[in-house]
Design a protein around this motif. Structure first.
Motif, PDB file in Angstrom:
ATOM      1  N   LEU A   1       0.817  -1.220   0.000  1.00 54.26           N
ATOM      2  CA  LEU A   1       0.000   0.000   0.000  1.00 54.26           C
ATOM      3  C   LEU A   1       0.850   1.269   0.000  1.00 54.26           C
ATOM      4  CD1 LEU A   1      -2.324  -1.959   0.559  1.00 54.26           C
ATOM      5  CD2 LEU A   1      -3.188  -0.364   2.252  1.00 54.26           C
ATOM      6  N   ALA A   2       2.034   1.191   0.589  1.00 49.33           N
ATOM      7  CA  ALA A   2       2.871   2.393   0.658  1.00 49.33           C
ATOM      8  C   ALA A   2       3.586   2.675  -0.653  1.00 49.33           C
ATOM      9  CB  ALA A   2       3.894   2.238   1.780  1.00 49.33           C
ATOM     10  N   GLY A   3       3.559   1.736  -1.593  1.00 46.59           N
ATOM     11  CA  GLY A   3       4.307   1.912  -2.834  1.00 46.59           C
ATOM     12  C   GLY A   3       3.537   2.701  -3.881  1.00 46.59           C
ATOM     13  N   ALA A   4       4.295   3.424  -4.724  1.00 45.86           N
ATOM     14  CA  ALA A   4       3.668   4.232  -5.768  1.00 45.86           C
ATOM     15  C   ALA A   4       2.978   3.362  -6.805  1.00 45.86           C
ATOM     16  CB  ALA A   4       4.718   5.109  -6.435  1.00 45.86           C
ATOM     17  N   GLY A   5       3.547   2.181  -7.071  1.00 40.91           N
ATOM     18  CA  GLY A   5       2.938   1.306  -8.073  1.00 40.91           C
ATOM     19  C   GLY A   5       1.535   0.899  -7.677  1.00 40.91           C
ATOM     20  N   PHE A   6       1.378   0.502  -6.418  1.00 42.49           N
ATOM     21  CA  PHE A   6       0.052   0.122  -5.947  1.00 42.49           C
ATOM     22  C   PHE A   6      -0.904   1.306  -6.025  1.00 42.49           C
ATOM     23  CE2 PHE A   6      -3.092   0.377  -2.619  1.00 42.49           C
ATOM     24  CZ  PHE A   6      -3.770  -0.833  -2.744  1.00 42.49           C
ATOM     25  N   GLN A   7      -0.432   2.448  -5.573  1.00 42.60           N
ATOM     26  CA  GLN A   7      -1.329   3.616  -5.534  1.00 42.60           C
ATOM     27  C   GLN A   7      -1.756   4.026  -6.939  1.00 42.60           C
ATOM     28  OE1 GLN A   7       0.257   6.716  -2.989  1.00 42.60           O
ATOM     29  NE2 GLN A   7       0.772   5.248  -1.393  1.00 42.60           N
ATOM     30  N   ASN A   8      -0.838   3.911  -7.898  1.00 38.71           N
ATOM     31  CA  ASN A   8      -1.214   4.197  -9.289  1.00 38.71           C
ATOM     32  C   ASN A   8      -2.288   3.231  -9.762  1.00 38.71           C
ATOM     33  OD1 ASN A   8       0.375   6.408  -9.837  1.00 38.71           O
ATOM     34  ND2 ASN A   8       2.128   5.196 -10.495  1.00 38.71           N
ATOM     35  N   ASP A   9      -2.057   1.941  -9.504  1.00 35.92           N
ATOM     36  CA  ASP A   9      -3.017   0.929  -9.958  1.00 35.92           C
ATOM     37  C   ASP A   9      -4.372   1.124  -9.283  1.00 35.92           C
ATOM     38  OD1 ASP A   9      -1.109  -0.172 -11.563  1.00 35.92           O
ATOM     39  OD2 ASP A   9      -0.569  -1.785 -10.179  1.00 35.92           O
ATOM     40  N   PHE A  10      -4.319   1.419  -7.998  1.00 35.06           N
ATOM     41  CA  PHE A  10      -5.571   1.601  -7.260  1.00 35.06           C
ATOM     42  C   PHE A  10      -6.363   2.787  -7.813  1.00 35.06           C
ATOM     43  CE2 PHE A  10      -8.008   3.651  -3.916  1.00 35.06           C
ATOM     44  CZ  PHE A  10      -8.772   2.601  -3.442  1.00 35.06           C
ATOM     45  N   VAL A  11      -5.659   3.894  -7.994  1.00 33.84           N
ATOM     46  CA  VAL A  11      -6.332   5.102  -8.478  1.00 33.84           C
ATOM     47  C   VAL A  11      -6.869   4.889  -9.889  1.00 33.84           C
ATOM     48  CG1 VAL A  11      -5.867   7.471  -9.200  1.00 33.84           C
ATOM     49  CG2 VAL A  11      -5.130   6.696  -6.965  1.00 33.84           C
ATOM     50  N   GLN A  12      -6.096   4.199 -10.707  1.00 32.97           N
ATOM     51  CA  GLN A  12      -6.559   3.920 -12.069  1.00 32.97           C
ATOM     52  C   GLN A  12      -7.832   3.068 -12.033  1.00 32.97           C
ATOM     53  OE1 GLN A  12      -5.302   4.936 -15.152  1.00 32.97           O
ATOM     54  NE2 GLN A  12      -7.159   3.987 -15.923  1.00 32.97           N
ATOM     55  N   ALA A  13      -7.848   2.096 -11.128  1.00 29.10           N
ATOM     56  CA  ALA A  13      -9.024   1.223 -11.033  1.00 29.10           C
ATOM     57  C   ALA A  13     -10.251   2.013 -10.591  1.00 29.10           C
ATOM     58  CB  ALA A  13      -8.748   0.084 -10.049  1.00 29.10           C
ATOM     59  N   VAL A  14     -10.085   2.868  -9.609  1.00 29.21           N
ATOM     60  CA  VAL A  14     -11.230   3.646  -9.125  1.00 29.21           C
ATOM     61  C   VAL A  14     -11.687   4.626 -10.213  1.00 29.21           C
ATOM     62  CG1 VAL A  14     -12.041   5.270  -7.375  1.00 29.21           C
ATOM     63  CG2 VAL A  14     -10.529   3.400  -6.728  1.00 29.21           C
ATOM     64  N   PHE A  15     -10.718   5.228 -10.899  1.00 22.59           N
ATOM     65  CA  PHE A  15     -11.069   6.144 -11.989  1.00 22.59           C
ATOM     66  C   PHE A  15     -11.905   5.419 -13.047  1.00 22.59           C
ATOM     67  CE2 PHE A  15      -9.991   7.346 -16.355  1.00 22.59           C
ATOM     68  CZ  PHE A  15     -10.507   8.630 -16.386  1.00 22.59           C
ATOM     69  N   THR A  16     -11.442   4.257 -13.463  1.00 23.82           N
ATOM     70  CA  THR A  16     -12.180   3.508 -14.481  1.00 23.82           C
ATOM     71  C   THR A  16     -13.554   3.107 -13.954  1.00 23.82           C
ATOM     72  OG1 THR A  16     -10.045   2.661 -15.212  1.00 23.82           O
ATOM     73  CG2 THR A  16     -12.002   1.601 -16.124  1.00 23.82           C
ATOM     74  N   GLY A  17     -13.613   2.770 -12.673  1.00 22.07           N
ATOM     75  CA  GLY A  17     -14.907   2.446 -12.075  1.00 22.07           C
ATOM     76  C   GLY A  17     -15.855   3.627 -12.106  1.00 22.07           C
ATOM     77  N   VAL A  18     -15.335   4.812 -11.839  1.00 21.57           N
ATOM     78  CA  VAL A  18     -16.178   6.014 -11.876  1.00 21.57           C
ATOM     79  C   VAL A  18     -16.683   6.259 -13.301  1.00 21.57           C
ATOM     80  CG1 VAL A  18     -16.176   8.531 -11.599  1.00 21.57           C
ATOM     81  CG2 VAL A  18     -15.092   7.092  -9.879  1.00 21.57           C
ATOM     82  N   VAL A  19     -15.800   6.088 -14.289  1.00 20.35           N
ATOM     83  CA  VAL A  19     -16.218   6.288 -15.684  1.00 20.35           C
ATOM     84  C   VAL A  19     -17.312   5.286 -16.059  1.00 20.35           C
ATOM     85  CG1 VAL A  19     -15.458   6.136 -18.094  1.00 20.35           C
ATOM     86  CG2 VAL A  19     -14.022   7.279 -16.396  1.00 20.35           C
ATOM     87  N   ARG A  20     -17.106   4.043 -15.648  1.00 19.73           N
ATOM     88  CA  ARG A  20     -18.125   3.019 -15.958  1.00 19.73           C
ATOM     89  C   ARG A  20     -19.449   3.336 -15.264  1.00 19.73           C
ATOM     90  NH1 ARG A  20     -16.242  -2.907 -14.826  1.00 19.73           N
ATOM     91  NH2 ARG A  20     -18.432  -3.169 -15.359  1.00 19.73           N
ATOM     92  N   PHE A  21     -19.350   3.797 -14.026  1.00 17.40           N
ATOM     93  CA  PHE A  21     -20.580   4.116 -13.291  1.00 17.40           C
ATOM     94  C   PHE A  21     -21.284   5.310 -13.926  1.00 17.40           C
ATOM     95  CE2 PHE A  21     -22.635   6.065  -9.430  1.00 17.40           C
ATOM     96  CZ  PHE A  21     -23.640   5.114  -9.339  1.00 17.40           C
ATOM     97  N   ARG A  22     -20.509   6.299 -14.351  1.00 16.96           N
ATOM     98  CA  ARG A  22     -21.095   7.453 -15.034  1.00 16.96           C
ATOM     99  C   ARG A  22     -21.836   6.994 -16.294  1.00 16.96           C
ATOM    100  NH1 ARG A  22     -17.091  10.864 -18.522  1.00 16.96           N
ATOM    101  NH2 ARG A  22     -17.312   8.934 -19.659  1.00 16.96           N
ATOM    102  N   ASP A  23     -21.190   6.118 -17.069  1.00 16.71           N
ATOM    103  CA  ASP A  23     -21.831   5.636 -18.292  1.00 16.71           C
ATOM    104  C   ASP A  23     -23.078   4.812 -17.955  1.00 16.71           C
ATOM    105  OD1 ASP A  23     -19.797   6.882 -19.588  1.00 16.71           O
ATOM    106  OD2 ASP A  23     -18.646   5.064 -19.997  1.00 16.71           O
TER     107      ASP A  23
END
Lengths: 523, 197
Positions: A492-514
């Motif tokens: 959780l403290a790593g940048a790689g995880f945080q990037n992946d997590f944020v990307q996943a939530v972003f894509t989830g928001v886009v899907r939910f918007r659609d």
């Protein structure tokens, strides 16, 4: 004037017929040229093209098949008919007559064997008049577009610099696009039926290995080894939508880590980089300050409130490696805010922007008072058993005893006498009317998170969480992982995880918007 | 004074003396003996009841750290629901012997239990908050340990509200709403009963 034209045309035809000068080109003069691609609402199909007599041409019988034309070769003149209209072509004349109107062509029709060939411009200049329907020839991309299709011209301009690579993508006419990140690739997908794209030559570099068209409506950017994250902004420029995409390097871990941190270890959230501000986990991309961002005005998600859990005196879970839940949630929330703002052009508010104590009910109140369309509370979990790990998503749950009080009515007087019933929604039960949407959103988040980060054995669950109960909009609480688990706390403290997590939530928001857009009529 | 009259006066005096003795000596002695016997009986009775036990299910954290499992234990019997609830919670607060793990922060003590209808109110000491390590999973396990211990063993109790130092709290550690009595959370309770002697 029309009579004069008709007379001229008739004169020309009669002259040609009399002279018998219809030109016949030997078969040897016909060489294949890059084919055309016909785009229609039903799909695409190729149209063979040939270079004849120094001119790119297409066979008239081929067009007749595609566009259901009737072609007759009579007395040295060629008549092409469709839907009651007729075009007359004259051998040796770079002209066509359509319902008495003369259309110039770059070259006259030629005959090869038994087939007639016309210049490519015949498609764009004559066929629309003849068929009375929109048909467009895009010569550079060799596209023929029949019908009202959205086929934006897309031009791509890479601009490398020492520290990053900027790619400017113009779409004309305007077309919105979404960006998704997969392993080793960014995909830019346009809201269009097809793309008229010219791919520039790109030398494989540290940020970008290749640029290609992925499918009919998407471009693929194959990423290089230095790529770690990206930021993007869209803005309309006249009839063009301009997407500016910056491919950025990862943080330099040895310099970004606090003193004493071994090189190569994950950087704790909150660490301040010294060399590359754009890559720091605590310093999310702020493209919204650099470029104007314009969202989609009709989007059902215009304001998102992100709640970084805990803060101030309330540290949340304390990991054995020193990571505090309150720092982690704030760092990830800032990353997510940057991504949502820059890529969707929407308003994103954090319940706290710094390390301060904030009561739970004030967090939800901030979302309600700002009429947020979505509420996301970020947390990191803890369990008495260190074996528990993985992310989970919670939606609100209520006691069965609360159901009767979920909604109540009250009669209020109205002007002019009488009374009407109004529905009262109790503050602490406001979420009940959004539970279905919240559950849908949680399911989308689960799908997006599952392919990127470890999930708990029960990734979506109801819970009687205070911060969700009063939310007057779809709301979820995401536990990113367990800080009581050794693997998770490092992850959780790593940048790689945080990037992946944020990307996943972003894509989830886009899907939910659609999803909300698609089901708007059912509500 | 005639001898007859003298005998009558003597009889009256003797009767008065007997009445006084009976009223002030014999009767109090007799009544005091009854009271002492009753008091002795009263004193003996609690001792008898203290020996009486019931089998109660207490709740501890499962091996995967995500749910609670019931463990059967002997708990002191009490005649009324509130006293029985108190005995169960006190047993639940006893530090667990390994390999059992309790979700209750160590040092938490029970201040009071009272029952209103089907709701039980459990007032615990501040260590429940100050000693809590946080995390929504841990917090759910903590809350549901108390809720489950009472609702699983006392049919009259349907829901439980936690109080800390006599006051109502929003949450223990920032997540679970404590503003109303809670029913057991099926999501974190394993149905299979584990019984230990």
């Amino acid at each position: 004037l029309t009579r004069l034209r008709q007379s001229l045309c008739a004169l020309a035809l009669s002259t040609l017929a009399a002279a018998g000068l219809a030109r016949v080109v030997p078969l040897a003069g016909q060489t294949p040229a890059p084919q055309l691609v016909l785009l229609t609402a039903d799909g695409r199909r190729p149209i063979p093209a040939f270079a004849i007599d120094g001119q790119d041409r297409v066979a008239l019988d081929e067009l007749a098949t595609v566009f259901q034309l009737a072609v007759r070769d009579e007395a040295g003149a060629i008549t092409v008919s469709s839907a009651g209209r007729t075009a007359v072509l004259t051998p040796n004349q770079a002209l066509a007559s359509v319902s008495g109107r003369l259309i110039s062509l770059p070259a006259p029709p030629v005959r090869v064997g038994t087939r007639w060939f016309v210049p490519l411009d015949f498609i764009g200049r004559v066929l629309p008049l003849l068929t009375n329907s929109p048909i467009e020839l895009r010569r550079p991309s060799r596209l023929v577009i029949a019908g009202n299709l959205r086929v934006p011209r897309v031009t791509i301009r890479p601009e490398p610099s020492a520290a990053s690579l900027r790619i400017t993508i113009d779409a004309t006419p305007q077309a919105a696009s979404t960006i998704t990140q997969e392993t080793g690739r960014l995909t830019v997908r346009f809201e269009a039926d097809a793309l008229d794209v010219t791919i520039p030559g790109v030398q494989p570099g540290p940020f970008l290995q290749a640029l290609r068209q992925l499918d009919q409506t998407a471009l693929a950017l194959d990423l290089g080894p230095r790529f770690a994250t990206y930021r993007a902004a869209t803005l309309p420029a006249g009839s063009t939508t301009r997407l500016v995409l910056d491919l950025l390097p990862g943080q330099i871990e040895t310099s970004a880590a606090p003193p004493g941190t071994p090189a190569g270890t994950p950087v704790p959230p909150g660490a301040t980089p010294t060399t590359d501000p754009s890559a720091a986990p605590s310093d999310p991309p702020r493209i919204s300050e650099e470029l104007p961002v314009f969202g989609q005005p009709l989007s059902p998600i215009r304001t998102v409130v992100i709640d970084p859990g805990h803060g101030g005196d309330d540290a949340g879970v304390r990991a054995s490696n020193g990571t505090l839940e309150k720092d982690l949630t704030l760092a990830v929330a800032q990353r997510l805010k940057g991504m949502l703002e820059s890529r969707l052009g929407i308003r994103v508010l954090l319940t706290r922007e710094e390390d301060r104590t904030m009561p739970v009910e004030q967090r939800t109140a901030l979302a309600n008072n700002n009429k947020a369309n979505l509420f996301i509370s970020l947390h990191a979990n803890g369990s008495p058993r260190t074996v528990a790990r993985g992310a989970s998503i919670y939606v609100a749950a209520f006691n069965p005893a609360d159901e009767p009080r979920q909604r109540s009515g009250e009669r209020v007087p109205v002007f002019g006498g009488g009374a009407r019933d109004i529905e009262l929604v109790l503050w602490d039960l406001a979420q009940t009317r959004y539970l279905s949407d919240s559950t849908d959103f949680a399911a989308m988040l689960e799908q997006e998170l599952r392919v990127r980060i470890p999930l708990d054995v029960r990734p979506v669950a109801p819970a009687r969480f205070r911060v969700l109960a009063s939310a007057n909009m779809p709301a979820v609480l995401i536990e990113m992982g367990y800080l009581t688990n050794a693997d998770d706390q490092n992850l959780l403290a790593g940048a790689g995880f945080q990037n992946d997590f944020v990307q996943a939530v972003f894509t989830g928001v886009v899907r939910f918007r659609d999803h909300l857009t698609a089901t708007a009529g059912d509500r | 004074m005639t001898p007859n009259r003298l005998g009558l006066v003597a009889a009256v005096v003797v009767a008065a003396l007997l009445a006084g003795w009976g009223l002030f000596t014999a009767l109090p002695r007799w009544f005091g003996t009854r009271q002492q016997a009753a008091a002795a009986a009263e004193a003996a009775a609690p001792g008898d009841r203290a020996e009486r036990k019931i089998k109660a299910r207490l709740f501890y954290v499962s091996d995967d750290g995500r749910s609670l499992v019931p463990v059967e234990r002997d708990v002191t019997y009490a005649e009324d629901t509130a006293r029985q609830a108190r005995a169960i919670v006190e047993a639940q607060l006893v530090p667990a012997d390994p390999p059992l793990v309790s979700a209750i922060p160590p040092g938490t003590i029970l201040r009071a239990v009272f029952v209103a209808g089907t709701d039980a109110y459990v007032d615990l000491s501040g260590e429940l908050v100050t000693g809590h390590p946080g995390g929504s999973m841990h917090e759910q396990l903590t809350v549901d340990t108390i809720v489950s211990a009472l609702t699983a063993n006392l049919p009259k109790i349907a829901s439980v509200q936690l109080l800390v130092d006599g006051k109502e709290l929003d949450t223990l550690a920032g997540h679970v709403s404590l503003s109303r009595p809670l029913v057991p959370n099926d999501a974190i309770r394993q149905p299979s009963a584990e019984s230990t002697p």
